[in-house]
Structure formats: structure tokens, C-alpha cells
Design a protein around this motif. Structure first.
Motif, PDB file in Angstrom:
ATOM      1  N   GLU A  25       0.867  -1.167   0.000  1.00  0.00           N
ATOM      2  CA  GLU A  25       0.000   0.000   0.000  1.00  0.00           C
ATOM      3  C   GLU A  25       0.903   1.216   0.000  1.00  0.00           C
ATOM      4  O   GLU A  25       1.825   1.308   0.811  1.00  0.00           O
ATOM      5  CB  GLU A  25      -0.924   0.017   1.215  1.00  0.00           C
ATOM      6  CG  GLU A  25      -2.055  -0.989   1.128  1.00  0.00           C
ATOM      7  CD  GLU A  25      -3.182  -0.667   2.104  1.00  0.00           C
ATOM      8  OE1 GLU A  25      -2.927   0.080   3.070  1.00  0.00           O
ATOM      9  OE2 GLU A  25      -4.310  -1.145   1.905  1.00  0.00           O
ATOM     10  N   GLN A  26       0.655   2.130  -0.916  1.00  0.00           N
ATOM     11  CA  GLN A  26       1.479   3.317  -1.039  1.00  0.00           C
ATOM     12  C   GLN A  26       0.654   4.552  -0.689  1.00  0.00           C
ATOM     13  O   GLN A  26      -0.442   4.740  -1.215  1.00  0.00           O
ATOM     14  CB  GLN A  26       2.014   3.453  -2.467  1.00  0.00           C
ATOM     15  CG  GLN A  26       2.740   2.230  -2.977  1.00  0.00           C
ATOM     16  CD  GLN A  26       3.023   2.314  -4.467  1.00  0.00           C
ATOM     17  OE1 GLN A  26       2.856   3.354  -5.076  1.00  0.00           O
ATOM     18  NE2 GLN A  26       3.452   1.205  -5.047  1.00  0.00           N
ATOM     19  N   GLU A  27       1.183   5.368   0.206  1.00  0.00           N
ATOM     20  CA  GLU A  27       0.543   6.645   0.507  1.00  0.00           C
ATOM     21  C   GLU A  27       0.963   7.629  -0.573  1.00  0.00           C
ATOM     22  O   GLU A  27       2.159   7.845  -0.799  1.00  0.00           O
ATOM     23  CB  GLU A  27       0.997   7.149   1.884  1.00  0.00           C
ATOM     24  CG  GLU A  27       0.318   8.419   2.333  1.00  0.00           C
ATOM     25  CD  GLU A  27      -0.937   8.167   3.148  1.00  0.00           C
ATOM     26  OE1 GLU A  27      -1.483   9.137   3.686  1.00  0.00           O
ATOM     27  OE2 GLU A  27      -1.369   7.009   3.220  1.00  0.00           O
ATOM     28  N   THR A  40      -4.551   6.198  -0.785  1.00  0.00           N
ATOM     29  CA  THR A  40      -3.853   4.918  -0.662  1.00  0.00           C
ATOM     30  C   THR A  40      -3.932   4.207  -2.005  1.00  0.00           C
ATOM     31  O   THR A  40      -5.027   3.903  -2.484  1.00  0.00           O
ATOM     32  CB  THR A  40      -4.473   4.046   0.435  1.00  0.00           C
ATOM     33  OG1 THR A  40      -4.423   4.734   1.681  1.00  0.00           O
ATOM     34  CG2 THR A  40      -3.715   2.718   0.556  1.00  0.00           C
ATOM     35  N   ASN A  64     -11.128   4.923   3.678  1.00  0.00           N
ATOM     36  CA  ASN A  64     -11.371   3.504   3.975  1.00  0.00           C
ATOM     37  C   ASN A  64     -12.850   3.161   4.054  1.00  0.00           C
ATOM     38  O   ASN A  64     -13.214   2.002   4.011  1.00  0.00           O
ATOM     39  CB  ASN A  64     -10.679   3.109   5.277  1.00  0.00           C
ATOM     40  CG  ASN A  64      -9.173   3.190   5.172  1.00  0.00           C
ATOM     41  OD1 ASN A  64      -8.594   2.737   4.194  1.00  0.00           O
ATOM     42  ND2 ASN A  64      -8.534   3.791   6.166  1.00  0.00           N
TER      43      ASN A  64
END
Length: 293
Positions: A25-27, A40, A64
Motif C-alpha cells: 500500500e502506497q501513501e 492509498t 477507507n
């Protein structure tokens, strides 16, 4: 209008454990009118240039979506995991004023969220890690309203659209939440802040937000989009109702292929009570996106 600047946030990668099924998961971040929008990005492991889904959250939520003991990763967090397992990337964002993104919640409008979403589409189109020619968009509640606008307005072709209990008639949905008198009072002045109660909580919003509910018409937006649409609704939804009548009316404006999927559940698919409906709507959504990519 100020130019929308798209930038990638580097150095903020969060590796997930192997048990999650997510390769990473990349911010990430990009800018809209000088304000940062954070999200995300999930890229499936060992898949070159996968299709990607943009996820747009609802009113008062974040990237989310609804979390509970039954859905600890959130509706969108769990959907991202299931998409990754099928080789589909995803980007879930915090709209400006929500979550970790810049801006004040009380100043947001439907149009500001549409801007955030269209900028996200541009970000994905130019991201070489995904296939910018296969971008799908999905949204829940207010995010569903925004999704119809993205489908209708995006200069980048949208591969497919998924709507979860979208605000089909935005003023009516907010009238249900706040009451007729409150909505009537809150549209009087665009620059005045109005305090209203929703579910026992007090919310302060600028009058222009309430006015924006009338300026974006999901049926008109969806009429301009010719790609495939999945409209998933809970027939026990107490915010967007009556169902499935409202959903059928919305789809009557769509000129392309579409599917109405129903389940006896509430607005967030009973995510605060159990995960049965949640699992079913996610399974249906993932299947639909894979089929149309």
C-alpha cells in the motif's frame, strides 16, 4: 481557474504483511488548487500495468469508508484487498476536508469533491504503474453522486462505474438526514455557515454545500456516460429511498449497459451489524469490474 497540480508523494510507502494479500500500500498525494489530497494506492504484485479502480467515499467518511468490528479494514479497504487478489489496482482518496487531506470539511461542496475525483483520474492516467486506459470509478452515497459526475465529465474515458447506494436525488437524501426546515434554511446564503444535527451529532457546513446538492444531478450526469454501470443498493436504505424504485429511475437515464443489484440491507450494507451483505456486495463489485476490464 487555478491549474490543478499533480504530484507524487515519495518516501511514504507502507509495506503490508504477507497475510493481508496486499503486495504494497502506497501513501500518495496530488494537489488541487494548492491543497493536498492524500490517498492509498494498491498495486497488485507481479501484474504489469493492471487496471485500476478509483474509490470515492461518502459524506463525513474517509478513504477507507465505514469501519466496524465486522469490517475492520473499512468497506473500501476490504474491497481494495479483494481487487488486488484479482490483479486489479485501486486508489482510495480522502476528499479535501476529510481524512488526512487539506481543507476544511465545512467548506466542501459537491463540485469540490468532483474536482478532487477528476484530478485523481488524471493522476492515475499519468501513473505508469497502472493502465491509464482502464480506469474504473466507484462511490458510496455522496461518493456515488460524485462518481456519476466523473463518469459524465471526465475527458479520460472511464472503463466502468460502480455505484453503492448513491444519492440519486441529493436534496431529498439530505432532507431525510437533516429535515425539511433545516435544508430550507441552509440554502438561503452561500457564504453563511449553518449548524445542523445528523444522527445526534452537530455538523456545520457553508450554505454553498447545500446549494451544490441542487447543482449536480446524477441522472443528467449518468445520461452522458455510455460505459457499463453496476448499481448496488440496499433495499432497507433509510437515507436513499424508496428502493428499488429510485434506482430503477436513475438507470432509466443511462444509455449503456447496466445492472441493478439489490440486497435487503441498509445504507452501508449493515457493516456495523454483520459482514454478510458487505461480503456479497464486494464480491459482486469485484466480479463486475474484472468482467469489464
Amino acid at each position: 481557474m487555478k491549474k490543478i497540480m499533480i504530484t507524487m508523494l515519495t518516501g511514504l510507502f507502507m509495506a503490508m504483511t504477507a497475510t493481508t494479500g496486499l503486495a504494497a500500500e502506497q501513501e500518495v498525494e496530488y494537489e488541487v488548487h494548492g491543497q493536498k489530497v492524500l490517498g492509498t494506492l494498491v498495486i497488485p504484485d507481479q501484474v504489469a500495468h493492471p487496471p485500476v479502480v478509483l474509490m470515492l467515499h461518502g459524506y463525513t467518511a474517509n478513504r477507507n469508508e465505514s469501519k466496524s468490528e465486522f469490517v475492520p479494514e473499512g468497506l473500501f479497504g476490504q474491497t481494495a484487498k479483494k481487487l488486488e487478489e484479482k490483479g486489479v489496482a485501486s486508489l482510495r482518496i480522502d476528499m479535501r476536508g476529510s481524512g488526512k487531506s487539506d481543507g476544511a470539511f465545512q467548506d466542501m461542496t459537491v463540485e469540490s469533491e468532483v474536482e478532487d475525483a477528476l484530478a485523481a483520474v488524471s493522476y492515475l492516467k499519468n501513473n505508469k504503474a497502472v493502465d491509464g486506459g482502464r480506469i474504473s470509478v466507484m462511490g458510496l452515497s455522496l461518493g456515488g453522486i460524485v462518481t456519476t459526475a466523473v463518469a459524465g465529465q471526465s475527458k479520460t474515458p472511464i472503463q466502468s462505474v460502480v455505484l453503492w447506494n448513491p444519492g440519486i436525488n441529493p436534496p431529498a437524501a439530505f432532507m431525510t438526514m437533516f429535515g425539511l426546515d433545516a435544508l430550507r434554511a441552509s440554502v438561503k446564503d452561500a457564504d453563511t455557515y449553518y449548524e445542523n444535527s445528523m444522527g445526534g451529532h452537530s455538523l456545520t457546513m457553508k450554505g454553498d454545500f447545500y446549494r451544490s446538492l441542487y447543482r449536480t444531478v446524477p441522472a443528467a450526469e449518468l445520461e452522458r456516460y455510455h460505459g457499463p454501470v453496476l448499481l448496488a443498493i440496499g433495499t432497507k436504505d433509510q437515507i436513499v429511498w424508496p428502493q428499488p424504485i429510485s434506482a430503477e429511475a436513475l438507470l432509466s437515464y443511462h444509455p449503456g449497459k447496466h445492472e441493478l443489484w439489490t440486497i435487503p440491507a441498509g445504507h452501508t450494507f449493515d457493516s456495523d451489524e454483520r459482514d454478510t451483505a458487505v461480503n456479497q456486495v464486494i464480491e459482486k463489485t469485484v466480479s463486475f469490474i474484472v468482467e469489464h476490464n
